[in-house]
Design an enzyme around this catalytic site. Structure first.
Site, PDB file in Angstrom:
ATOM      1  N   CYS A   1      71.991  88.460  52.274  1.00 29.40           N
ATOM      2  CA  CYS A   1      70.806  88.390  51.867  1.00 29.40           C
ATOM      3  C   CYS A   1      70.073  89.350  52.555  1.00 29.40           C
ATOM      4  CB  CYS A   1      70.829  87.201  53.488  1.00 29.40           C
ATOM      5  SG  CYS A   1      68.909  87.047  53.869  1.00 29.40           S
TER       6      CYS A   1
ATOM      7  N   CYS B   1      66.580  88.550  54.967  1.00 27.07           N
ATOM      8  CA  CYS B   1      67.314  89.248  56.091  1.00 27.07           C
ATOM      9  C   CYS B   1      67.383  90.406  56.831  1.00 27.07           C
ATOM     10  CB  CYS B   1      68.580  88.486  56.051  1.00 27.07           C
ATOM     11  SG  CYS B   1      68.779  86.399  55.776  1.00 27.07           S
ATOM     12  N   ASP B   2      67.905  91.312  55.006  1.00 31.20           N
ATOM     13  CA  ASP B   2      68.591  92.586  55.510  1.00 31.20           C
ATOM     14  C   ASP B   2      68.076  93.781  55.597  1.00 31.20           C
ATOM     15  OD1 ASP B   2      70.770  91.389  58.000  1.00 31.20           O
ATOM     16  OD2 ASP B   2      71.984  91.263  56.640  1.00 31.20           O
TER      17      ASP B   2
HETATM   18  C1  LIG Z   1      74.882  87.296  57.513  1.00 29.47           C
HETATM   19  C2  LIG Z   1      74.577  86.276  57.134  1.00 29.47           C
HETATM   20  C3  LIG Z   1      73.044  86.706  58.191  1.00 29.47           C
HETATM   21  C4  LIG Z   1      71.321  86.115  58.031  1.00 29.47           C
HETATM   22  N1  LIG Z   1      70.519  86.121  58.261  1.00 29.47           N
HETATM   23  C5  LIG Z   1      69.139  85.167  58.263  1.00 29.47           C
HETATM   24  C6  LIG Z   1      67.893  85.861  59.179  1.00 29.47           C
HETATM   25  O1  LIG Z   1      68.232  87.031  59.671  1.00 29.47           O
HETATM   26  N2  LIG Z   1      67.546  85.186  58.734  1.00 29.47           N
HETATM   27  C7  LIG Z   1      67.337  83.927  58.307  1.00 29.47           C
HETATM   28  O2  LIG Z   1      66.209  83.308  58.569  1.00 29.47           O
HETATM   29  N3  LIG Z   1      67.968  83.793  57.720  1.00 29.47           N
HETATM   30  C8  LIG Z   1      69.342  84.078  57.882  1.00 29.47           C
HETATM   31  N4  LIG Z   1      70.672  83.611  57.320  1.00 29.47           N
HETATM   32  C9  LIG Z   1      70.735  82.715  56.027  1.00 29.47           C
HETATM   33  C10 LIG Z   1      70.528  81.125  56.995  1.00 29.47           C
HETATM   34  O3  LIG Z   1      71.378  81.303  57.948  1.00 29.47           O
HETATM   35  C11 LIG Z   1      70.441  80.396  56.483  1.00 29.47           C
HETATM   36  O4  LIG Z   1      69.741  80.372  55.600  1.00 29.47           O
HETATM   37  C12 LIG Z   1      71.064  79.206  57.080  1.00 29.47           C
HETATM   38  O5  LIG Z   1      72.024  79.055  58.197  1.00 29.47           O
HETATM   39  C13 LIG Z   1      70.571  77.603  56.187  1.00 29.47           C
HETATM   40  O6  LIG Z   1      70.979  76.245  57.593  1.00 29.47           O
HETATM   41  P1  LIG Z   1      71.282  75.134  57.106  1.00 29.47           P
HETATM   42  O7  LIG Z   1      71.472  74.576  58.253  1.00 29.47           O
HETATM   43  O8  LIG Z   1      71.207  74.927  56.014  1.00 29.47           O
HETATM   44  O9  LIG Z   1      73.413  75.589  57.063  1.00 29.47           O
HETATM   45  P2  LIG Z   1      74.518  76.440  57.695  1.00 29.47           P
HETATM   46  O10 LIG Z   1      74.131  77.418  58.532  1.00 29.47           O
HETATM   47  O11 LIG Z   1      74.859  76.597  56.087  1.00 29.47           O
HETATM   48  O12 LIG Z   1      75.037  75.623  58.412  1.00 29.47           O
HETATM   49  C14 LIG Z   1      75.883  74.610  57.859  1.00 29.47           C
HETATM   50  C15 LIG Z   1      76.863  73.791  58.506  1.00 29.47           C
HETATM   51  O13 LIG Z   1      77.687  72.868  58.224  1.00 29.47           O
HETATM   52  C16 LIG Z   1      78.854  72.850  58.878  1.00 29.47           C
HETATM   53  N5  LIG Z   1      79.510  72.308  58.098  1.00 29.47           N
HETATM   54  C17 LIG Z   1      79.971  72.784  56.790  1.00 29.47           C
HETATM   55  N6  LIG Z   1      80.721  71.495  55.604  1.00 29.47           N
HETATM   56  C18 LIG Z   1      80.935  70.713  57.154  1.00 29.47           C
HETATM   57  C19 LIG Z   1      81.926  69.593  57.072  1.00 29.47           C
HETATM   58  N7  LIG Z   1      82.805  68.810  55.874  1.00 29.47           N
HETATM   59  N8  LIG Z   1      81.848  68.955  57.921  1.00 29.47           N
HETATM   60  C20 LIG Z   1      81.138  68.664  59.307  1.00 29.47           C
HETATM   61  N9  LIG Z   1      80.325  69.667  59.270  1.00 29.47           N
HETATM   62  C21 LIG Z   1      80.349  71.038  58.361  1.00 29.47           C
HETATM   63  C22 LIG Z   1      78.608  74.130  59.362  1.00 29.47           C
HETATM   64  O14 LIG Z   1      80.478  73.932  60.495  1.00 29.47           O
HETATM   65  C23 LIG Z   1      77.845  74.133  59.474  1.00 29.47           C
HETATM   66  O15 LIG Z   1      77.875  73.587  60.510  1.00 29.47           O
HETATM   67  C24 LIG Z   1      71.693  84.439  56.921  1.00 29.47           C
HETATM   68  C25 LIG Z   1      72.683  84.242  56.212  1.00 29.47           C
HETATM   69  C26 LIG Z   1      74.256  84.647  56.670  1.00 29.47           C
HETATM   70  C27 LIG Z   1      75.012  84.558  56.075  1.00 29.47           C
END
Ligand SMILES: Cc1cc2nc3c(=O)[nH]c(=O)nc-3n(C[C@H](O)[C@H](O)[C@H](O)COP(=O)(O)OP(=O)(O)OC[C@H]3O[C@@H](n4cnc5c(N)ncnc54)[C@H](O)[C@@H]3O)c2cc1C
Length: 319
Positions: free
Chosen positions: A145, A148-149
């Site tokens: 990302c 992010c980084d």
């Molecule tokens: C290494 C890294 C660093 C990042 N750094 C930043 C940053 O500095 N700033 C920033 O704004 N964004 C950052 N991001 C991006 C950010 O993390 C994502 O945009 C954000 O987390 C998305 O949120 P979400 O709630 O859509 O999904 P996610 O955070 O992906 O959460 C998905 C959830 O669904 C659950 N899940 C999946 N499948 C199932 C299932 N079948 N049954 C039940 N639960 C399930 C998982 O366990 C998880 O809890 C980073 C991403 C990564 C990978």
């Protein structure tokens, strides 16, 4: 199967899921959050410092941010189950007061939960290179990302791997920070749109290595220092300095468990109705990275989680 029919269930516990839980909890709905078995808290649980989530001028560690969101959701009555949803039955009823509109989800442990409305926030996962050093230097040079980084690699040599629009967008963005940006692509033609390619070619900080794959990420105690590249035509290998290695080869939305219960696009992302969070099934809403292939940020996922909660509330009260 539990006899209880709840008002609302949330699948996923990233920023989108917890934000939806906070709003629905405060509205008195006592949401059930099926948080996932492997990474409750979502993608930020696997990162270190988050510097761009508003409200934390000194930054906050990803796991701490997600722990605070969980605590806030539980404070307002959210109940958490740490399991994965493996199948769903969303029925075809359209009236939320009609029992045929009840949706059920089954988790890996075998339990089935039912509710009148469901919010899906299962996020996505980035595709990995699968080469030696990638996991070892993840968070210490290897990133998925740029937004992010990128900031962490000011004045350092950067490699971006990929050939699509995202890779070019990341390369362009990273050229503001890195001493150089080398885009490495396994073919000699790019999938990215012509305008993105032209723009990158005009940027003197960006150079290209085509017909090449990354064989390994190399480094030491202080993080990544180089990548080893293999020319796919000649088979020759060489080392290229890289303190930042940005992998931009795509994301996979976590929607396999949905089967054909809701409409997905050709890449598996959930399709929502215009600017709302409504899916193709009445009473089923979706938010965050499982819908959004563009912004993919914690704050944008949280914002969409808020909108999904408000859409679900409006659905639950239309009787
Ligand atoms: C290494 C890294 C660093 C990042 N750094 C930043 C940053 O500095 N700033 C920033 O704004 N964004 C950052 N991001 C991006 C950010 O993390 C994502 O945009 C954000 O987390 C998305 O949120 P979400 O709630 O859509 O999904 P996610 O955070 O992906 O959460 C998905 C959830 O669904 C659950 N899940 C999946 N499948 C199932 C299932 N079948 N049954 C039940 N639960 C399930 C998982 O366990 C998880 O809890 C980073 C991403 C990564 C990978």
């Amino acid at each position: 199967m539990s006899d209880e029919i709840r008002d609302v269930m949330i699948i996923g516990s990233g920023p989108a899921g917890y934000t939806a839980a906070i709003y629905l909890g405060r509205a008195g709905y006592r949401p059930l959050v099926i948080a996932g078995a492997l990474t409750p808290g979502g993608q930020l649980v696997n990162t270190t410092e988050v510097e761009n989530f508003p409200g934390f001028p000194d930054g906050i560690m990803g796991p701490d941010l997600m722990d605070a969101m969980r605590a806030q959701a539980e404070k307002f009555g959210a109940e958490l189950v740490y399991d994965d949803v493996v199948s769903v039955d969303f029925g075809d009823g359209t009236d939320p007061s009609d029992s045929s509109a009840v949706k059920s989800v089954t988790v890996d442990g075998g339990e089935t939960y039912r509710a009148r409305a469901v919010v899906i926030t299962t996020g996505s996962s980035y595709r990995k290179l699968g080469v030696p050093g990638e996991a070892e230097f993840s968070g210490r040079g290897v990133s998925y990302c740029a937004t992010c980084d990128g900031f962490f690699f000011r004045g350092k040599p950067i490699v971006v791997v990929g050939g699509g629009d995202s890779a070019f967008e990341e390369a362009q963005f990273l050229s503001r920070f890195g001493s150089s940006v080398t885009l490495v692509h396994r073919r000699d033609e790019f999938r990215a749109s012509k305008i993105m390619v032209d723009r990158a070619r005009e940027n003197e900080k960006i150079s290209f290595v085509t017909n090449a794959v990354v064989e390994s990420v190399n480094g030491g105690d202080d993080g990544a220092t180089s990548v080893t590249l293999r020319d796919v035509v000649t088979g020759e290998t060489r080392e290229l300095p890289a303190e930042g290695v940005f992998v931009a080869i795509g994301h996979t939305p976590s929607t396999g468990f949905l089967g054909d219960s809701v409409k997905l696009d050709e890449d598996g992302y959930i399709v929502v109705d215009g600017a709302s969070t409504r899916t193709s099934v009445p009473g089923v809403f979706a938010a965050g990275d499982v819908v959004d292939r563009v912004y993919r940020q914690a704050i944008s996922a949280a914002g969409m989680g808020c909108r999904a909660a408000l859409d679900a509330q409006s659905y639950l009260t239309q009787e």
